[in-house]
Write an enzyme that holds these catalytic residues in place. Sequence first.
Site, PDB file in Angstrom:
ATOM      1  N   HIS A   4       0.813  -1.216   0.000  1.00 37.09           N
ATOM      2  CA  HIS A   4       0.000   0.000   0.000  1.00 37.09           C
ATOM      3  C   HIS A   4       0.847   1.268   0.000  1.00 37.09           C
ATOM      4  O   HIS A   4       0.331   2.361  -0.223  1.00 37.09           O
ATOM      5  CB  HIS A   4      -0.991  -0.016   1.171  1.00 37.09           C
ATOM      6  CG  HIS A   4      -0.410   0.292   2.526  1.00 37.09           C
ATOM      7  ND1 HIS A   4      -0.087  -0.689   3.438  1.00 37.09           N
ATOM      8  CD2 HIS A   4      -0.102   1.465   3.114  1.00 37.09           C
ATOM      9  CE1 HIS A   4       0.386  -0.129   4.538  1.00 37.09           C
ATOM     10  NE2 HIS A   4       0.393   1.184   4.371  1.00 37.09           N
TER      11      HIS A   4
ATOM     12  N   ASP B  90       0.426  -7.543   1.489  1.00 35.12           N
ATOM     13  CA  ASP B  90       0.760  -6.127   1.674  1.00 35.12           C
ATOM     14  C   ASP B  90       2.265  -5.910   1.692  1.00 35.12           C
ATOM     15  O   ASP B  90       2.787  -5.138   2.488  1.00 35.12           O
ATOM     16  CB  ASP B  90       0.122  -5.565   2.948  1.00 35.12           C
ATOM     17  CG  ASP B  90       0.145  -4.030   2.962  1.00 35.12           C
ATOM     18  OD1 ASP B  90       0.209  -3.435   1.872  1.00 35.12           O
ATOM     19  OD2 ASP B  90       0.137  -3.438   4.051  1.00 35.12           O
TER      20      ASP B  90
ATOM     21  N   SER C 111       4.621   2.675   7.793  1.00 41.54           N
ATOM     22  CA  SER C 111       4.316   1.525   6.937  1.00 41.54           C
ATOM     23  C   SER C 111       5.510   1.156   6.061  1.00 41.54           C
ATOM     24  O   SER C 111       6.089   2.004   5.382  1.00 41.54           O
ATOM     25  CB  SER C 111       3.119   1.841   6.041  1.00 41.54           C
ATOM     26  OG  SER C 111       1.947   1.983   6.793  1.00 41.54           O
TER      27      SER C 111
END
Length: 335
Positions: free
Chosen positions: A81, A111, A188
């Site tokens: 993402h 992911d 992230s």
Amino acid sequence: MMTNMLSVLDTDPQGGHQPAAPSSLSETALFDAYSQAVVDVVDRVGPSVVRIDVKRGDGSAGGSGSGVIVSPDGLILTNSHVVQGSRRADVTTLDGRVLTARVLGDDPDTDLALLRVEADITLPAARLGDSKVLRRGQMAIAIGNPLGFDATVTAGVVSALGRSLRAKSGRLIEDVIQTDAALNPGNSGGPLVSSAGEVIGINTAIIAGAQGICFAVAANTASFVLGEIVRHGRVRRGHIGIAAGTSALPRRTALRLGLDQTHGAVITAVELKSSADHAGLLTGDMVVALDGRTVTGADDLVRMLDAGTIDRTVPLDVLRRAEPRRFWVSPRERA
């Protein structure tokens, strides 16, 4: 009353009483050891953590996140993402160098994404650890670029293991690590690191409004994805042509057949002319094992249909009307 007072006082040679020696020295030493452990890890792994700024197809700036260099020739793990389907990104190292990287592969199902720096240089790399040996309560250190604040460090513990997390693709990411090391947008793709200086996870998500509930994709999953992308440019997964859901296994049936599991994967649809159709599987069959491995739900079945099953003929054990049956299926690579 006097007894309580004496329990916290020492007696001097003249018969007087003095306050007990404080334990601050031992506490100070303990905190110093903890701080030093964190500092040592950050010194070792910090140089391998990078900021990632994504470039859209039209050349405009996209989002940003973190990443971790996992090989000296410039392989970088981050989140799917973070790259958002882009093919290029700018990578900023701890020493301020801005490098161009291309996306080698993107796996929304876990992911995770893998980038490679295009420049012919040697970079400091972190080592991926074995997430199977983790224990709850173990120290966990997150390094990344939350909200654009480069090289931010937070520390906590491994709160839980074996969690499942729904990816944007709809598939469950298995074996996810839960931690209370603070994560924020921008963390992230950065590493979750053990006290041994090994990357034990790739930070991926937080629960909005929650305090200290954060998640990282386990290092073993990251190692698998990295290897698949390097070899094939994508993560290969098997497909046998069924839809399935998780359902409880009747206790009486489990006892009669000597099964330890409490759940299985019930087939809800069979694709025409698929491997499952050719094998003779039917709607309502409950899958309890694939290739000798116990299946306790639909997600187990999806996870087990990995690259190792593609173009092989493997046994599929099912219960049909509470009776055991074995079928042989040949998974094909999922599109």
